[in-house]
Write a protein that holds these residues in place. Structure first.
Motif, PDB file in Angstrom:
ATOM      1  N   LEU A  62       0.841  -1.325  -0.085  1.00  0.00           N
ATOM      2  CA  LEU A  62       0.076   0.012   0.102  1.00  0.00           C
ATOM      3  C   LEU A  62       0.842   1.265  -0.136  1.00  0.00           C
ATOM      4  CD1 LEU A  62      -2.869  -0.934   2.450  1.00  0.00           C
ATOM      5  CD2 LEU A  62      -2.924  -1.006   0.043  1.00  0.00           C
ATOM      6  N   ILE A  63       2.018   1.184   0.795  1.00  0.00           N
ATOM      7  CA  ILE A  63       2.909   2.298   0.733  1.00  0.00           C
ATOM      8  C   ILE A  63       3.390   2.627  -0.638  1.00  0.00           C
ATOM      9  CG2 ILE A  63       5.138   3.043   1.713  1.00  0.00           C
ATOM     10  CD1 ILE A  63       4.020   2.017   4.569  1.00  0.00           C
ATOM     11  N   GLU A  64       4.153   1.520  -0.933  1.00  0.00           N
ATOM     12  CA  GLU A  64       4.864   1.389  -2.409  1.00  0.00           C
ATOM     13  C   GLU A  64       3.744   1.870  -3.537  1.00  0.00           C
ATOM     14  OE1 GLU A  64       6.363  -2.312  -3.052  1.00  0.00           O
ATOM     15  OE2 GLU A  64       7.973  -2.119  -1.628  1.00  0.00           O
ATOM     16  N   ASP A  65       2.638   1.569  -3.634  1.00  0.00           N
ATOM     17  CA  ASP A  65       1.841   1.861  -4.470  1.00  0.00           C
ATOM     18  C   ASP A  65       1.018   3.328  -4.249  1.00  0.00           C
ATOM     19  OD1 ASP A  65       2.135  -0.350  -5.652  1.00  0.00           O
ATOM     20  OD2 ASP A  65      -0.005  -1.393  -5.151  1.00  0.00           O
ATOM     21  N   GLY A  66       1.378   3.971  -3.048  1.00  0.00           N
ATOM     22  CA  GLY A  66       1.202   5.454  -3.002  1.00  0.00           C
ATOM     23  C   GLY A  66      -0.298   5.468  -2.160  1.00  0.00           C
ATOM     24  N   LEU A  67      -0.845   4.379  -1.662  1.00  0.00           N
ATOM     25  CA  LEU A  67      -2.163   4.621  -1.265  1.00  0.00           C
ATOM     26  C   LEU A  67      -1.914   5.080   0.397  1.00  0.00           C
ATOM     27  CD1 LEU A  67      -3.730   1.798  -2.772  1.00  0.00           C
ATOM     28  CD2 LEU A  67      -3.906   3.929  -3.326  1.00  0.00           C
ATOM     29  N   VAL A  68      -1.020   4.679   1.079  1.00  0.00           N
ATOM     30  CA  VAL A  68      -0.713   4.829   2.490  1.00  0.00           C
ATOM     31  C   VAL A  68       0.733   5.654   2.645  1.00  0.00           C
ATOM     32  CG1 VAL A  68      -0.329   3.754   4.633  1.00  0.00           C
ATOM     33  CG2 VAL A  68      -2.330   2.994   3.193  1.00  0.00           C
ATOM     34  N   GLU A  69       0.622   6.449   3.915  1.00  0.00           N
ATOM     35  CA  GLU A  69       1.764   7.078   4.042  1.00  0.00           C
ATOM     36  C   GLU A  69       1.977   6.670   5.485  1.00  0.00           C
ATOM     37  OE1 GLU A  69       3.110  11.519   5.220  1.00  0.00           O
ATOM     38  OE2 GLU A  69       1.914  11.320   3.270  1.00  0.00           O
ATOM     39  N   SER A  70       3.496   6.539   5.822  1.00  0.00           N
ATOM     40  CA  SER A  70       3.731   5.843   7.308  1.00  0.00           C
ATOM     41  C   SER A  70       4.664   7.166   7.600  1.00  0.00           C
ATOM     42  CB  SER A  70       4.703   4.748   7.310  1.00  0.00           C
ATOM     43  OG  SER A  70       5.105   4.373   8.461  1.00  0.00           O
ATOM     44  N   ARG A  71       4.201   7.741   8.869  1.00  0.00           N
ATOM     45  CA  ARG A  71       4.983   8.980   9.472  1.00  0.00           C
ATOM     46  C   ARG A  71       5.525   8.393  10.823  1.00  0.00           C
ATOM     47  NH1 ARG A  71       0.396  13.412   8.532  1.00  0.00           N
ATOM     48  NH2 ARG A  71       0.101  12.866   6.314  1.00  0.00           N
ATOM     49  N   VAL A  72       6.820   8.985  11.107  1.00  0.00           N
ATOM     50  CA  VAL A  72       7.433   8.746  12.220  1.00  0.00           C
ATOM     51  C   VAL A  72       6.639   9.306  13.398  1.00  0.00           C
ATOM     52  CG1 VAL A  72       9.624   8.909  13.897  1.00  0.00           C
ATOM     53  CG2 VAL A  72       9.630   8.311  11.258  1.00  0.00           C
TER      54      VAL A  72
END
Length: 166
Positions: free
Chosen positions: A87-97
């Motif tokens: 999901l992150i690689e496909d630009g659907l989800v962003e993971s933030r610190v």
């Protein structure tokens, strides 16, 4: 109103095995219907139901931590990592610190993720709305009570937190 299969002389407190079997089978077929529309949409993106569940709960609670999502979904860390990586690689989800704890990862849907979530949820809302209208408010309330009563205590806590907006 839908036929419940329970006659006036039957008590809900003393259901027979046959009545319970019918309820179990109804849940299986209802679940198939409930997931059929989103499954068609997910197939277009080569995603599965695990992706849908992750997208749903990230949308429901923006900033959700990976740890909380693990608890809500009840999956292994390895399984969730595979889903999130895609999901992150496909630009659907962003993971933030995390701001307070740098070890935490907070999850957010991107605009594209939010669009996919709307599409998936709308498909399910259409089906749920039609079913709810067909059976009426008392049946809807009863249905929700049955679902809540079937939840394990941990799941009920997660559900209530989401329901109550915590």
């Amino acid at each position: 109103m839908a036929d419940t299969g329970i006659t006036g002389s039957e008590s809900l407190l003393f259901l027979t095995d046959e009545q319970l079997r019918k309820g179990i089978e109804a849940m299986f077929f209802a679940y198939r219907g409930f997931t059929a529309d989103p499954d068609r949409i997910l197939d277009q993106h080569t995603y599965g139901r695990a992706h849908h569940r992750a997208i749903h709960f990230i949308n429901r609670q923006p900033g959700l931590t990976v740890t909380t999502l693990l608890a809500v979904l009840g999956v292994t860390k390895q399984s969730l990592n595979r889903v999130l990586r895609t999901l992150i690689e496909d630009g659907l989800v962003e993971s933030r610190v995390g701001r307070k704890d740098k070890r935490e990862r907070h999850l957010y849907l991107t605009d594209a993720g939010a669009q996919l979530e709307r599409e998936l949820s709308e498909a399910q809302r259409v089906r749920m709305r039609a079913a709810y209208r067909a059976v009426g408010p008392q049946a809807v309330a009863g249905f929700r009570q049955v679902l809540e009563a079937m939840m394990d205590e941990d799941m009920r806590r997660h559900y209530q937190m989401l329901r109550d907006g915590a």
